[in-house]
Design an enzyme around this catalytic site. Structure first.
Site, mmCIF file in Angstrom:
data_model
loop_
_atom_site.group_PDB
_atom_site.id
_atom_site.type_symbol
_atom_site.label_atom_id
_atom_site.label_comp_id
_atom_site.label_asym_id
_atom_site.label_seq_id
_atom_site.Cartn_x
_atom_site.Cartn_y
_atom_site.Cartn_z
ATOM 1 N N SER A 33 28.475 42.368 81.233
ATOM 2 C CA SER A 33 27.131 41.810 80.677
ATOM 3 C C SER A 33 25.515 41.849 80.895
ATOM 4 C CB SER A 33 27.554 39.858 79.959
ATOM 5 O OG SER A 33 28.477 39.616 78.894
ATOM 6 N N LYS A 68 23.620 43.025 78.036
ATOM 7 C CA LYS A 68 22.384 42.467 76.997
ATOM 8 C C LYS A 68 21.318 42.268 77.996
ATOM 9 C CE LYS A 68 26.864 39.030 76.061
ATOM 10 N NZ LYS A 68 27.846 39.043 76.671
ATOM 11 N N SER A 92 25.127 33.617 77.287
ATOM 12 C CA SER A 92 25.655 35.309 77.017
ATOM 13 C C SER A 92 26.651 35.670 76.406
ATOM 14 C CB SER A 92 26.917 35.549 78.917
ATOM 15 O OG SER A 92 26.848 36.944 78.793
#
Length: 390
Positions: free
Chosen positions: A66, A69, A126
């Site tokens: 993640s 991101k 997230s």
């Protein structure tokens, strides 16, 4: 003892004293090595200067989970900056976005969600569903959005990075490095200070569902104000952290640790090391006159010179008074001069050793003067050149 022997002994003693002084100065500036970090890769960087304070395996191409991101929101922030998007624009959630696996914001199919809420869903919760929804809204498809991510990566010089999706779920040919993530994080903090505070938000509620930010350092260390966690089986536990103490901002990244606790602990160790042994100072403000240069044959005779941006230095703690800066201005500057022309240097040393050198630039343009000014200055320049040759 003969005079030659005395002279030889004197020179030898002088060399010994000089060598000892140099050794003492070097020893005084010595900094212990960084602590041992249990991670596949890590890096510790001073945000303002770009100086790397610690690193290991920082250029390895690794699965980012993640941490992907960070680039996802960076692309969206850029679109908002260009005016093609607005925070209150509504995004219609697709089946693909709703079906995203892993961590989620819990949006529903055909629900219309504000871009600001989706951004917070990505940054704080997230949410993979929020990431896909943003990608589809911005670019029409996640695949096209990934190309936008790669374009930004190339622009920033992230040479060990390639993205295939917006959420970081495992997929072939999707990778980045600790160093590239440090570059991206610095760019995000520098370019979008108005949005960066969202990364320090500890929780976010959407559809009456409250989720906590997974960055444990936000609750443990009040100087930490971001940035992003990540985890997949192939990436391990990852964390990009940033902290601000006494006007010094450090960016610390660990990739491939064994647990959520470990990624927080290892990152904390790096941050504590950096703040304990280093300090950062802004020596000069950018776009501010530091010197004034004489301009020959111009419509004005004095030109302000300065730096294109703030000049920061990273040095060992308690050595600020050992810094010395020398400004050198080019001789015989002749109009026309363009704004931004390099017309001198600022050289900074620490205990006599070179530390950093930056160009002095013209802070404004200077056009050629009238015919009388050019003739008059030309005559003076000829006289000065003649006098110099005597």
């Amino acid at each position: 003892m003969t005079s030659i022997k005395k002279l030889t002994l004197f020179l030898f003693m002088g060399l010994q004293i000089a060598a000892f002084a140099a050794y003492a100065a070097e020893a005084e500036l010595a900094i212990p090595p960084a602590p041992s970090i249990a991670a596949t890769a890590y890096i510790l960087k001073d945000h303002n200067t770009g100086k790397i304070l610690a690193e290991n395996n920082a250029d390895a191409k690794l699965a980012p989970a993640s941490l992907t991101k960070i680039m996802t929101v960076y692309v969206v922030f850029n679109e908002i900056k260009k005016g093609t998007l607005h925070l209150d624009d509504l995004v219609t959630i697709s089946e693909k976005a709703r079906a995203a696996s892993g961590s989620r914001m819990f949006v529903e199919v055909n629900e219309r969600v504000k871009i600001e809420d989706l951004l917070k869903g990505v940054i704080i919760q997230s949410g993979n569903d929020a990431s896909v929804a943003l990608a589809e809204h911005v670019a029409g498809s996640e695949e096209t959005f990934a190309e936008m991510m790669n374009q930004q990566a190339a622009r920033l010089g992230m040479g060990n990075t390639h993205f295939k999706n917006s959420d970081g779920l495992p997929i072939d040919d999707h990778y980045t490095s600790a160093r590239d993530l440090a570059t991206l994080t610095s760019a995000l903090i520098r370019e979008f200070p108005e949005y960066y505070p969202w990364f320090s938000q500890k929780e976010f509620t959407y559809n009456k569902i409250t989720q906590q930010n997974r960055n444990q350092l936000l609750s443990r260390d009040e100087s930490v104000d971001g940035v992003k966690t990540g985890f997949t089986d192939d990436a391990g536990y990852c964390l990009v952290a940033s902290a601000l103490r006494e006007n010094m901002r450090l960016i610390s990244i660990v990739m491939g640790t064994k647990s959520a606790k470990a990624r927080a602990n290892e990152n904390q160790s790096l941050l504590n090391y950096g703040f304990r042994f280093y300090e950062s100072h802004r020596l000069y403000q950018g776009k501010t006159a530091l010197s004034e240069a004489k301009v020959w044959k111009g419509e004005i005779q004095k030109l302000p010179l300065g730096l294109p941006e703030d000049l920061y230095v990273t040095i060992p703690r308690r050595h600020y008074n050992d810094l010395k800066a020398v400004i050198t201005v080019n001789k015989k500057i002749t109009a026309p001069v363009k704004e931004g022309d390099k017309l001198g240097t600022v050289n900074v040393t620490l205990k006599g050793a070179p530390l950093i050198s930056k160009d002095l630039i013209a802070l404004e343009p200077v056009e050629q003067g009238n015919i009388f000014r050019r003739l008059y200055d030309g005559a003076l320049m000829t006289l000065e050149k003649s006098d110099d040759g005597k």
